[in-house]
Design an enzyme around this catalytic site. Structure first.
Site, PDB file in Angstrom:
ATOM      1  CB  CYS A   1      -0.996  -0.011   1.162  1.00 18.35           C
ATOM      2  SG  CYS A   1      -0.310   0.217   2.815  1.00 18.35           S
TER       3      CYS A   1
ATOM      4  NE  ARG B   1      -4.504   1.385   1.510  1.00 22.54           N
ATOM      5  CZ  ARG B   1      -4.337   2.043   0.371  1.00 22.54           C
ATOM      6  NH1 ARG B   1      -5.224   1.911  -0.601  1.00 22.54           N
ATOM      7  NH2 ARG B   1      -3.281   2.816   0.186  1.00 22.54           N
TER       8      ARG B   1
ATOM      9  CG  ASP C   1      -4.927   5.227   2.792  1.00 23.00           C
ATOM     10  OD1 ASP C   1      -5.103   4.858   3.978  1.00 23.00           O
ATOM     11  OD2 ASP C   1      -3.866   5.724   2.388  1.00 23.00           O
TER      12      ASP C   1
END
Length: 150
Positions: A8, A14, A122
């Site tokens: 990520c 994440r 996100d």
């Protein structure tokens, strides 16, 4: 041993969740799972406290993970590279040296929604509910990935 990398932006929300989830679904004697970020904002830092909390809620401990930045050498080290969004995909594939490197990079939600290129949002600037939603998305994707690899 099959080696899988989750990527990520900052490697604190994440991708550490994806790492922890996938690790929980695969035998560690046959699979190695790691995570990285495309940016260097959080190198050496633990995951975001909200990622740690949502993982813990689901019986996973990711508190010992440390952020690191994606490196070109990761193409040599890993068999599969799952990215969380289009920006991550572009950042990683820009570093690719050849088509073999590019072929390792996959949008993670494409295992759930083939060829749709959906982003895992996100959750960093959102509330706690965003982390739960991301967990659920990643859990679904990681279940499919684990089933396909076993």
């Amino acid at each position: 041993m099959t080696k899988i990398l989750m990527v990520c932006l900052g490697n604190i929300c994440r991708s550490p969740l994806a790492e922890g989830i996938l690790k929980s679904k695969l035998p560690d004697d046959s699979f190695f799972v790691d995570s990285a970020g495309t940016a260097n904002y959080h190198v050496g830092n633990p995951p975001d406290k909200r990622s740690i909390a949502v993982a813990k809620k689901h019986g996973l401990n990711i508190s010992n993970l440390k952020g690191r930045q994606f490196k070109v050498s990761d193409f040599d080290r890993f068999d599969l590279i799952y990215v969380m969004d289009e920006s991550n995909y572009n950042n990683v594939t820009t570093l690719a040296r050849n088509n073999q490197d590019v072929s390792k990079v996959k949008m993670i939600l494409n295992v759930v929604y083939p060829d749709q290129d959906y982003d895992v949002p996100d959750p960093y600037y959102g509330g706690d509910n965003g982390f739960e939603n991301v967990y659920n998305m990643l859990d679904a994707a990681c279940s499919i990935i684990a089933d396909s690899l076993k």
